[in-house]
Design a protein around this motif. Structure first.
Motif, short mmCIF file in Angstrom:
data_model
loop_
_atom_site.label_atom_id
_atom_site.label_comp_id
_atom_site.label_asym_id
_atom_site.label_seq_id
_atom_site.Cartn_x
_atom_site.Cartn_y
_atom_site.Cartn_z
N TRP A 26 0.92 -1.13 -0.02
CA TRP A 26 -0.22 -0.30 -0.23
C TRP A 26 0.57 0.97 0.07
N ARG A 29 -0.42 6.86 1.06
CA ARG A 29 -1.73 7.58 1.16
C ARG A 29 -2.68 6.51 1.90
N GLU A 30 -2.63 5.25 1.13
CA GLU A 30 -3.65 4.47 1.79
C GLU A 30 -3.62 3.75 3.09
N GLY A 33 -4.79 7.18 4.53
CA GLY A 33 -6.75 6.55 4.53
C GLY A 33 -7.47 5.64 5.72
N LEU A 36 -6.94 5.93 9.32
CA LEU A 36 -7.66 7.20 9.96
C LEU A 36 -9.02 6.32 9.90
N PHE A 37 -9.76 6.06 9.12
CA PHE A 37 -10.84 5.71 8.35
C PHE A 37 -11.56 4.93 10.34
N PHE A 63 -15.58 9.12 3.22
CA PHE A 63 -13.98 8.26 2.67
C PHE A 63 -14.17 7.05 1.31
N VAL A 81 -11.43 -0.67 4.00
CA VAL A 81 -10.69 0.27 2.70
C VAL A 81 -12.18 0.81 2.41
N TRP A 83 -13.62 3.26 0.43
CA TRP A 83 -13.60 3.74 -1.02
C TRP A 83 -13.50 2.18 -1.82
#
Length: 195
Positions: A26, A29-30, A33, A36-37, A63, A81, A83
């Motif tokens: 990953w 940034r992924e 993310g 954070l989610f 998200f 994930v 998104w």
């Protein structure tokens, strides 16, 4: 899109670019993310009562989750994930259901993922020393029903109207309107409505 007409080629297992077992496939940034989610979900959604579904849906949208109509996500459901998740009208993620969607996960209209079911979009290639990540989409068809504690493997498509018995482990695609059960899940009947 109906599960019967989707292009098969995009649903093959895919190796992620990974040079050794300790390097994440990953991007930074992924990774941020995803973390954070998880934090936001824990502190703003996981404790909310069932009727606050609109709030949970809003957080998922923020998200990048692709939602249409009025899907339902239980507060204790876990999504890795957001998104890479698509939920259509009246699709339901029950209590404790987990979407480990390292690949895309599509939940079509009115499908039900019962409590503590696990949709697994990733595994590791155990034939390679680096143990690279293998990802593949999971797709659950319209009106399908997954019983409690079912386990769906990467790349599996559960057809429209199919039923997966509680505690089953699904390693292959499930035909539309069929009933499967067991480990590994095998056909045991056909779903028919009496009314």
């Amino acid at each position: 899109m109906s599960t019967d007409t989707r292009p098969r080629d995009r649903y093959r297992l895919k190796h992620e670019d990974q040079t050794d077992a300790y390097r994440s496939p990953w991007s930074r940034r992924e990774q941020i993310g995803i973390k954070l989610f998880a934090i936001v979900w824990k502190f703003t959604c996981s404790w909310t009562p069932g009727p606050l579904n609109k709030w949970r849906i809003l957080v998922l949208r923020l998200f990048g989750c692709r939602l249409s109509g009025r899907p339902y996500v239980a507060p204790s459901a876990r999504i890795r994930v957001p998104w890479q998740l698509q939920m259509e009208d009246r699709a339901t993620l029950g209590d404790g259901a987990e979407v480990y969607n390292l690949g895309e996960c599509i939940l079509h209209a009115r499908c039900t993922i019962a409590q503590h079911s696990y949709l697994c979009g990733g595994a590791h290639d155990l034939q390679r020393r680096a143990l690279p990540l293998i990802v593949a989409p999971v797709e659950i068809g319209a009106d399908a029903f997954l019983g409690a504690r079912t386990f769906i493997m990467p790349g599996v498509v559960v057809g429209d109207g199919a039923v997966v018995g509680a505690g089953s482990i699904v390693v292959r695609d499930v035909e539309p309107w069929s009933v499967v059960a067991g480990n590994p899940a095998k056909p045991v009947g056909t779903r028919k409505f009496e009314d």
